[in-house]
Design a protein around this motif. Structure first.
Motif, PDB file in Angstrom:
ATOM      1  N   MET A   1       0.821  -1.187   0.000  1.00 26.72           N
ATOM      2  CA  MET A   1       0.000   0.000   0.000  1.00 26.72           C
ATOM      3  C   MET A   1       0.872   1.261   0.000  1.00 26.72           C
ATOM      4  SD  MET A   1      -3.107   0.629  -0.237  1.00 26.72           S
ATOM      5  CE  MET A   1      -4.640   0.387   0.545  1.00 26.72           C
ATOM      6  N   HIS A   2       1.911   1.204   0.812  1.00 26.48           N
ATOM      7  CA  HIS A   2       2.827   2.347   0.882  1.00 26.48           C
ATOM      8  C   HIS A   2       3.492   2.593  -0.464  1.00 26.48           C
ATOM      9  CE1 HIS A   2       5.715   5.158   2.504  1.00 26.48           C
ATOM     10  NE2 HIS A   2       6.704   4.406   2.030  1.00 26.48           N
ATOM     11  N   THR A   3       3.868   1.512  -1.151  1.00 24.81           N
ATOM     12  CA  THR A   3       4.528   1.632  -2.453  1.00 24.81           C
ATOM     13  C   THR A   3       3.599   2.264  -3.490  1.00 24.81           C
ATOM     14  OG1 THR A   3       5.781  -0.362  -1.911  1.00 24.81           O
ATOM     15  CG2 THR A   3       5.808   0.365  -4.201  1.00 24.81           C
ATOM     16  N   LEU A   4       2.340   1.876  -3.476  1.00 32.87           N
ATOM     17  CA  LEU A   4       1.365   2.429  -4.416  1.00 32.87           C
ATOM     18  C   LEU A   4       1.218   3.936  -4.226  1.00 32.87           C
ATOM     19  CD1 LEU A   4      -0.937   2.077  -6.533  1.00 32.87           C
ATOM     20  CD2 LEU A   4      -2.453   1.798  -4.565  1.00 32.87           C
ATOM     21  N   PHE A   5       1.060   4.370  -2.969  1.00 30.92           N
ATOM     22  CA  PHE A   5       0.904   5.796  -2.705  1.00 30.92           C
ATOM     23  C   PHE A   5       2.177   6.578  -3.023  1.00 30.92           C
ATOM     24  CE2 PHE A   5      -2.571   4.464   0.334  1.00 30.92           C
ATOM     25  CZ  PHE A   5      -3.590   4.946  -0.484  1.00 30.92           C
ATOM     26  N   THR A   6       3.327   5.959  -2.804  1.00 29.91           N
ATOM     27  CA  THR A   6       4.587   6.619  -3.122  1.00 29.91           C
ATOM     28  C   THR A   6       4.755   6.797  -4.630  1.00 29.91           C
ATOM     29  OG1 THR A   6       5.565   5.636  -1.147  1.00 29.91           O
ATOM     30  CG2 THR A   6       7.081   6.526  -2.783  1.00 29.91           C
ATOM     31  N   VAL A   7       4.400   5.781  -5.390  1.00 32.64           N
ATOM     32  CA  VAL A   7       4.473   5.880  -6.861  1.00 32.64           C
ATOM     33  C   VAL A   7       3.507   6.949  -7.368  1.00 32.64           C
ATOM     34  CG1 VAL A   7       4.003   4.639  -9.003  1.00 32.64           C
ATOM     35  CG2 VAL A   7       5.321   3.542  -7.201  1.00 32.64           C
ATOM     36  N   LEU A   8       2.293   6.981  -6.816  1.00 41.42           N
ATOM     37  CA  LEU A   8       1.327   8.015  -7.211  1.00 41.42           C
ATOM     38  C   LEU A   8       1.826   9.413  -6.845  1.00 41.42           C
ATOM     39  CD1 LEU A   8      -2.074   6.345  -6.252  1.00 41.42           C
ATOM     40  CD2 LEU A   8      -1.161   6.762  -8.552  1.00 41.42           C
ATOM     41  N   LEU A   9       2.511   9.530  -5.708  1.00 46.33           N
ATOM     42  CA  LEU A   9       3.069  10.812  -5.296  1.00 46.33           C
ATOM     43  C   LEU A   9       4.165  11.272  -6.249  1.00 46.33           C
ATOM     44  CD1 LEU A   9       3.111  13.058  -3.155  1.00 46.33           C
ATOM     45  CD2 LEU A   9       4.805  11.705  -1.925  1.00 46.33           C
ATOM     46  N   LEU A  68      -1.859  13.251  -1.274  1.00 49.54           N
ATOM     47  CA  LEU A  68      -1.003  12.061  -1.298  1.00 49.54           C
ATOM     48  C   LEU A  68       0.159  12.176  -0.318  1.00 49.54           C
ATOM     49  CD1 LEU A  68      -0.878  11.176  -5.091  1.00 49.54           C
ATOM     50  CD2 LEU A  68      -1.858   9.816  -3.250  1.00 49.54           C
ATOM     51  N   THR A  69       0.670  13.381  -0.121  1.00 51.04           N
ATOM     52  CA  THR A  69       1.743  13.566   0.854  1.00 51.04           C
ATOM     53  C   THR A  69       1.261  13.237   2.255  1.00 51.04           C
ATOM     54  OG1 THR A  69       2.701  15.310  -0.531  1.00 51.04           O
ATOM     55  CG2 THR A  69       3.410  15.219   1.762  1.00 51.04           C
ATOM     56  N   ILE A  70       0.077  13.683   2.597  1.00 49.23           N
ATOM     57  CA  ILE A  70      -0.498  13.395   3.911  1.00 49.23           C
ATOM     58  C   ILE A  70      -0.772  11.897   4.041  1.00 49.23           C
ATOM     59  CG2 ILE A  70      -2.515  13.769   5.384  1.00 49.23           C
ATOM     60  CD1 ILE A  70      -2.554  16.662   4.237  1.00 49.23           C
ATOM     61  N   VAL A  71      -1.305  11.278   2.994  1.00 49.26           N
ATOM     62  CA  VAL A  71      -1.605   9.837   3.030  1.00 49.26           C
ATOM     63  C   VAL A  71      -0.333   9.022   3.195  1.00 49.26           C
ATOM     64  CG1 VAL A  71      -2.464   7.905   1.656  1.00 49.26           C
ATOM     65  CG2 VAL A  71      -3.768  10.026   1.776  1.00 49.26           C
ATOM     66  N   VAL A  72       0.709   9.373   2.447  1.00 55.26           N
ATOM     67  CA  VAL A  72       1.973   8.631   2.559  1.00 55.26           C
ATOM     68  C   VAL A  72       2.553   8.774   3.959  1.00 55.26           C
ATOM     69  CG1 VAL A  72       4.385   8.618   1.770  1.00 55.26           C
ATOM     70  CG2 VAL A  72       2.541   8.632   0.115  1.00 55.26           C
ATOM     71  N   THR A  73       2.421   9.952   4.541  1.00 51.67           N
ATOM     72  CA  THR A  73       2.924  10.166   5.902  1.00 51.67           C
ATOM     73  C   THR A  73       2.185   9.293   6.904  1.00 51.67           C
ATOM     74  OG1 THR A  73       3.492  12.441   5.352  1.00 51.67           O
ATOM     75  CG2 THR A  73       3.343  11.883   7.672  1.00 51.67           C
ATOM     76  N   TYR A  74       0.870   9.234   6.800  1.00 52.51           N
ATOM     77  CA  TYR A  74       0.088   8.420   7.748  1.00 52.51           C
ATOM     78  C   TYR A  74       0.255   6.930   7.512  1.00 52.51           C
ATOM     79  CZ  TYR A  74      -2.153  12.406   9.866  1.00 52.51           C
ATOM     80  OH  TYR A  74      -2.393  13.556  10.561  1.00 52.51           O
ATOM     81  N   VAL A  75       0.435   6.501   6.268  1.00 53.39           N
ATOM     82  CA  VAL A  75       0.636   5.084   5.982  1.00 53.39           C
ATOM     83  C   VAL A  75       2.018   4.656   6.471  1.00 53.39           C
ATOM     84  CG1 VAL A  75       0.940   3.413   4.097  1.00 53.39           C
ATOM     85  CG2 VAL A  75      -0.982   5.009   4.066  1.00 53.39           C
ATOM     86  N   ASN A  76       2.964   5.567   6.435  1.00 54.60           N
ATOM     87  CA  ASN A  76       4.327   5.259   6.852  1.00 54.60           C
ATOM     88  C   ASN A  76       4.440   5.090   8.361  1.00 54.60           C
ATOM     89  OD1 ASN A  76       6.999   4.729   6.392  1.00 54.60           O
ATOM     90  ND2 ASN A  76       7.621   6.866   6.387  1.00 54.60           N
TER      91      ASN A  76
END
Length: 77
Positions: A1-9, A68-76
């Motif tokens: 999940m983290h990888t998907l959001f990072t690629v989208l970011l 996406l930045t906020i989502v990646v931060t919370y998923v991390n």
């Protein structure tokens, strides 16, 4: 999940950079601001055609970037 959001970011970052670089300049720089270029900046001129599309896409990708930045931060966490 983290990888998907990072690629989208990363895709949104690159897209946002390209969209900003494709837009035409709206001011004459520092000399235009001193000699009355503010009239063009605050005037009632609306962007038309491709400029309007680029402006709207820039807003969409900027919002997407922040979300996406906020989502990646919370998923991390």
């Amino acid at each position: 999940m983290h990888t998907l959001f990072t690629v989208l970011l990363i895709i949104s970052c690159i897209s946002l950079i390209v969209l900003v670089l494709l837009q035409s300049s709206k001011s004459a720089g520092l000399s235009g601001a001193i000699s009355g270029g503010a009239e063009q900046l605050f005037g009632k001129q609306k962007a038309r055609g491709i400029d309007a599309v680029l402006q709207r896409l820039t807003i969409v990708f900027a919002v997407l970037f922040f979300v996406l930045t906020i989502v990646v931060t919370y998923v991390n966490l």
